[in-house]
Each structure stands twice: as structure tokens, then as C-alpha cells.
Design an enzyme around this catalytic site. Sequence first.
Site, PDB file in Angstrom:
ATOM      1  N   HIS A 175     -50.492  -7.476   4.894  1.00 36.65           N
ATOM      2  CA  HIS A 175     -49.698  -7.447   3.670  1.00 36.65           C
ATOM      3  C   HIS A 175     -50.535  -6.966   2.506  1.00 36.65           C
ATOM      4  CE1 HIS A 175     -46.885  -8.745   0.530  1.00 36.65           C
ATOM      5  NE2 HIS A 175     -45.999  -8.706   1.482  1.00 36.65           N
ATOM      6  N   LYS A 630     -35.451  -1.440  -3.530  1.00 32.43           N
ATOM      7  CA  LYS A 630     -36.095  -0.708  -4.632  1.00 32.43           C
ATOM      8  C   LYS A 630     -35.260   0.504  -5.027  1.00 32.43           C
ATOM      9  CE  LYS A 630     -40.391   1.820  -5.559  1.00 32.43           C
ATOM     10  NZ  LYS A 630     -40.145   3.164  -5.065  1.00 32.43           N
TER      11      LYS A 630
END
EC number: 4.1.1.31
Length: 989
Positions: A175, A630
Amino acid sequence: MESFQQIKNNKVDLISTNDPLDKNRLLIEDLWESVLREECPDDQAERLIQLKELSYSKQIEGDSSKTFKKEIVDIVNSMDLAESIAAARAFSLYFQLVNILEQRVEEDRYIQSFTNKNVQKSPDNLDPFAPALARQNAPVTFRELFYRLRKLNVPPGKLEELLQEMDIRLVFTAHPTEIVRHTIRHKQTRVANLLKKIQVEQFLTKEEKNFLKIQLKEEVRLWWRTDELHQFKPSVLDEVDYALHYFQQVLFNAMPQLRGRIAEALTENYPDVQLPSQSFCNFGSWVGSDRDGNPSVTPEITWRTACYQRQLMLERYITATSHLRDQLSVSMQWSQVSSSLLESLETDRVKFPAIYEARATRYRSEPYRLKLSYILEKLRLTQERNNLLADNGWKFDLEGELNTKNIDKVENLYYKSVNEFTYDLELIKNSLISTDLTCEAVNTLLTQVHIFGFSLASLDIRQESTRHSDAIQELTKYLDLSVQYDQMSEDEKIKWLVDELNTKRPLIPSDVKWTNTTEETFSVFKMVKRLQQEFGSRICHAYVISMSHSASDLLEVLLLAKEMGLLDQNSKNSNLLVVPLFETVEDLKRAPEVMEKLFKLDFYKSLLPKVGESFKPLQELMLGYSDSNKDSGFVSSNWEIHRAQIALQNLASRNNILLRLFHGRGGSVGRGGGPAYQAILAQPSGTLKGRIKITEQGEVLASKYSLPELALYNLETVTTAVIQNSLVNNRLDATPEWNQLMSRLAETSRSHYRKLVYENPDLLNFFQEVTPIEEISKLQISSRPARRKKGAKDLSSLRAIPWVFGWTQSRFLLPSWFGVGTALSSELNSDPQQIELLRVLHQRWPFFRMLISKVEMTLSKVDLEVAKYYVDTLGSEENKDSFDDIFEVISKEYSLTKSLVLEITGKNKLLESDRDLKSSVSLRNKTIIPLGFLQVSLLRRLRDQTRQPPISEFLIDKDESRRAYSRSELLRGALLTINGIAAGMRNTG
């Protein structure tokens, strides 16, 4: 020693002690204050403690929010850099201790739910799942699930059929915003274990409890003196090591327990249903194999990752086998053994004369111990071979090297596959059974071998689609085709690719020097071929194509696979499962059309793997939550993914193809995160059919898998939700009126979201100035860049993860809710009576309930007063008017969204129906305020210096003439606040 330090404690009035969580918070408060008093100067410690109590108590006493926040701002702005850093570290420590405590409480509640034999029942005339639904975020256990399925008259045969086909895959990822160092994670685990011991106070003497408190305090003091920040950018192999920690410490032992719990629950409710021998829950990983936008993930790195994974499993198997040898002391003086076992001992004696010489005398009448000695030797030889392969790389010809050096081959001595290891263990198990003996440790080890094999987890290769098309373009240019590949239409590309796939002659010349990028692309496929030869196809079978747009994207990968020997034209067998990843809203809409083109190609269908008893072809498809959110906002993203699943499942059914949907969910709501139970139940009915694949993001691994019972809780949650969704069809997803309403909401919210994010020319500057996005990129927390393209500063190049991270730090959390209020308002403005329909949807439709629940939770974490402080303090003077306008748009949307969510849920306050979550969020919202103001203060000073480069690295702050400090110190302070806020918000990106 009643407490960590005898101090006046006025927090009892602030926290109710009726709840176990509240009661244990007092322990954490006491611990935190005690550590500060010993580690910080007296006046500094008292100031930090008062600052936290001010942020908490003032809100409870009802003071004007703006007034009390100004008090905090004044305190923060009066701090010098040393005090600021101490404050950032102190609050970060506090939140991490609270996180550990909440995980411990969750673990205890799960243990209680598992041991509680009394299933919560509903009246016979009501939905048997109603009690579970009423608890919203509280999943059912296996025992509850099977009881309720029995009440719904689900036939045993139907349940058994589902269990036979069930295929749950959890894929661990690295991540880019995993904020906590591995070293700190280890300390957190030790703190959690000490808390666990302290919390069983009824079994402890006063002296024992005080001794544990001393140990706990020692551990936290060592933690305080440990650097929280990464001192260097972690390598990919560092990230591999981080992910493997959870397998080694927790999951290796947890998985057999999971199987035991589902078997026990079946025995109670469906005694005739047999749990299949194969594992219903398996693991994958992208760590070390996801190369999308990460140039650090090379073929060599992926090869070493596979070797590391095998090394870990061999170590665990050697340890388990050694323990078995200690346990299985059965003597032939008192027990028979099977003839098969005796025959295998004779075979092993010939192969391993040295082991026989060393062990035969000691174990001459103990056949199991002798057999296990041979097994241990085979495992060690396998380990030696694995080390050679890891050290020398994927191009190393081990067999050729051995021949060249005239070294005797260890042929047939090491385990060439996990099946050989399984066979030896089965010999022992069956021999015990034949003499009326059992050994649970043997069964447990066999379960672990079935689940993890020698590979531990399957490595998915992921690469962006243009890498393949660019490589093929370079190839066709070299071949001097009459029409270059990049000049072909989509239909022309498909025809050319299919023709080449059906041609047996090789296409790629072996003696050409390609560009570095193309050579790397080709090498990945060569390495995968070598991986499968050495490890078997299980280690690396799926190839995920990110940013998939068209059918040719998949055919390109198949062509490259064919050229590298991963596709057998004669048997129509592909050793690579090509997985398209549809990420943007437009691509999600086009996904059914793209897949229909492929399903019409007989050649393509013939290459799909055949699975299950039906031997039907299987297509895996990945749905991207991050980029679609997004791109289009929360509602539009979730709705288009929902619609795409239904359309793709219908398409697959028409073509007699099984579908496994791969959900690319993140940790935060803005990237598809949220409670797993709710999310899985909200999937369209009929799309799971027992099969699901889900990413487990690096930032949430600790919250799900750091403790054994937490891991079991998460695994049971996912499994029960998959079974419930697959067997209990609510048929509500097909309601035309509801679908039409959702489509309108999605379109309106998308339009409003894009108007702000993509059509407002000042939004990018706003994001860069009023959030710590630029400083986030300086955190040494990931091997992967924050942007897809080096040097690019536009929104399209920014990854979805730092996009969400920046908004979270500044308390906007905008990607998770913006546009929802406008969409709902538009619907109600056209017809006020629609509020009743929206309430019905919230009560009855799992998808809509999940949607509103996530928005409600996110809204509860937003603090626009803190966010406005970011805008006013960090925004440049020349942008003040435009930034104020943007904030006004955000503020109005927040108020509108909040009021309409409350109207739909019928509540007066956010999270009113979830007391535990509300309590946790409330504590964090209040206590995190100083960190936000502190971050702004440090960012302002840091950016002021950056805009006006000093002659010297060391400067005197214009606001504090007390000492000199360096720019790097300021950056360090800012990064520490990012750590603290991430801990307080419980997620990053």
C-alpha cells in the site's frame, strides 16, 4: 500499584464505565499519561495532557466550538518545534493505543459470539436474518448463519453444492500509504498481547496484574523511543516481508481453526452436509508482482518473492513436522501400522541411508518417528534447493549447473511438488486410522498444506494495458507490417491478434535488441513460464490488465503468453488466466460489450480454464473502485460497478461461462472500503454463486489480521456473507423503479462531482495547497510512486490512493460523499414524495443501505471547521477568493448531504443507531483536533521556507526566536502529524 502512576484522574466523568470499551479506555488513558510524564519534561507532559483533555472535555461541556478550537490553535501556535514534534508523537501514540484497545475489544466480542450457543432468534413469521440486519455492522457467525438457513428451509443438498463450489480468494497488496513501520507493528502486537492478559483480571492476583502493567509500560516506553518514520524508502522485498508477517504469525494457524468452526456449525444444523476436502478460502498476493506504475517490481523481484514465500512455508512445515515427531511416539510393541507405511519406510531407507544410519537405532520400533525423520530430510533438501534458486535468480539453470560441476543430482530426494509431501502425511494419517488412532496435529498440518501448499499465496501479475500494446507496436514495426499495429482499428487488431494466436510459427525473433521497456515486458512472461516450471501453475496463474478498455487488451496478453510458451495451441490450454481490470466509469459501462466480443471467439473460450464438477469455463473479471470513484464520485462509481456485475453475470450465463468477480476494494470508503459483511451482502443477487475475490489493502492488514481472533472474525465474516448472498436471493436488484431512481442519482451526483473536481480550474491548486499531498509524497512508506507518470502534476496522473489520503488528512474526506446531497435533493425537488421511496430502499435494499451507511459514517468524520483552518492558513493569498468559493461549495454540499441522509435514516444524529461506532468516532473527532492544527502550523512554516530558500539550512522561525531549526526538522514534524492523523482516522487512502 493500582495504576501506572498515582495521579488525579478527572476522566471518569468524561467516559462512561458501563461499557467494556469505555472501561478499558481508562487503562489506556492512564498508561499514556504515565509514559508522557516519564519521557517528557514535566511542564511539557502536563501541557500535552491538558491539550488532549481540552479537546475532549470542552465539546462535552457545550462550549462554542469555534471558541474552544481557537484556544487549541493558540496553544499549538505557541509551541516551538521540539514541543510540536513531541505533541505529534504523543497524539499519534495515543490513537495507536486506542486502535489496539478497540481491536482487542472486537476480538473479545468475537470470542463471545463464537462461544455463545444461544442463537439470537426471530419470530417464526419474520425474516430469520432480521436480528442480524438490525445490528447493521454485526455479522452473523457460522452457527447463526446455518441456523437461519435452516429456518428458511434451505435444503442440505443446495448448501452442500454451494460449499463444493465455494471459492473465496483474499489478495494481499502493498500500500502506497501504509504509514506504520514494521518495527512499530511488532510492538503493537506485544502491547495487544499484554492487554489481553491484563483484561482477564478475575483470574489474576493483584501482584500479577501490577507486574503485567509494569511490562506494558516498559513496552510503550521503548515504543516512544523508537523512530516512527521510515528512515529509507522500503524496497519491494521489504513490503513482501511485511505482508508475509501476517501469514507467519497469524494465518498459518488461524486457517485450520476456521475450517473447524464451520465444520462444527454444520454438525449442529446440517449434520448430513459434508465440508469438502479442498479449501474454500485461499490467499493471493500482489506484493512483489504488481508492476503497474512501479518500476521497482522487476522479473527478478517477482522470482525472489516466490522463493521467499516457499521458504516461509518450508520453515513452518519443518517446525510442525518436528513437533509431530515428538508427539507420534507410537511403538510397534503396542500398535500395528499399515503395510503402505512400512513399504514407504523401506523405500526411504534406500534413498536416505545416512538418515537411516542416524535414526534407525533410536526409532527402530517407532515407525512414525522414523517416517517423519525422512520427511524432515526431504523438506530440508527442498529448502536447500529453494535457497539456491533464490540466490541465483530466475535465469539460473540449476540442473545444468549441477551437471557442469559433476555434482550428484538430488533426484527424487527433495519434494518436487506439494503433492508428494501431502502423500507422505496421508500415509501417516491413514495408518493411524487403520489402527483406530487419530492425531489432530496431523489433520491440522494437512489442512495447512491443502490451503498454503509450498507457494503460500498465488502471485497475480498486474501490468497496465499500454505496456503490452506498446511492445506489440515495437514488434510489428520491426517486422515491417504493411499496417502498423497502432494504426489498426479495434476490429483489425482483433483479427490480426486472433490470426497470430492460431499460427504455430513464432512471431518474436530471439536475436533482436528491444528497447528496455519492451524487453522488460517480454521478460515478465518468460519469468512466469520459469516460475510455473519450478513451482507449478498455482504460484502464478492470473495476469491482471489494469486500465482495460477493449478486447484487444486481453488478446495482446494472450499473444505474448503464447510466444513465451504459456499457451498450448494443440491442447487449447492456457497456463495464464487473463483478467481485465475495468477501472473508470466509462470502462465499466463498456465492460459487457468488450467481454461479449471475446466470448464470441471460439478460440478465446477454449482457452478459459475448466473448473468444478461441471467443468465449465471460468472467466475472472476485476472491478476497480478507486479510479472509478476518483473519476466520477462515490454514488456513480458504486452504481456502475453494481450494474456492471449484473450485466456481466447475465452475459456469462448466456454463454455458459462461470464468472468470478474480483473486487479491487481499498481501505477507505472513497476506494470501496467499509464493513466487509455489508459490502458482500450488497452485491447483486445471483452474481456471487459462492465465488469472490477481494483485495486486502496493506493499510488494513493490521486491523484485520494482527491478532488471531481478529483474523478469524474477518474470515468468518467474509465467508458467511458469501454464503448468505449466494443462497438467500432478495431479488430486489431487478426492481425497475429502484434501478431508474439509482441511475438518476448516479448521473446527478457524477455531474456535480465532476463540475467541482474536473471542471473547476482552481481545484487542483486547492488540493495541492490546502492538503498535505506534497508532503505525503515525501513519506518513505512505499516502493511505488504516488503518481503514475513521473513529473506530471495533473489529476489524471495522481493515483487514487494519495488523492483520498490528502482529503482525509485535511478532514474533508470529499471523495466519499461529495455529490450525494445534490443528487438526493434533485430527486426530492422533482417529487417530495420520493422521500418515502428512499426510506423503503434504505430499509429493504442491501445495496442502498450499504451506500447510505458508508456516506453516514464518512460524514461523521468530516470536520469543516478544521478543514476551513487548512484553507485559510495554507491557501495562498492570490488564490484566496477562488479557494473560499470552493470551500463554500463543499460546505453547502456537506450540509445538504448530512440533512438528507438523516431524513432517509429517520435519525436525529449521525451514527445514532450504531452506539459503538459513534462512541469511537466521537472520541477520535475530538481528540484529533490538535493534530490537525499542529499539522497546519508545521506545513505553513515549512512551505514559507520552501518558497523563500534560506542562505543556510538552519533558520530562526519568524514566529519563534527561541532556537534555530532545519527544514528537514520541520518536514519531520509535519510527517509525524500525518502519522498521527492516519492513526486517529483509522485509515489513510
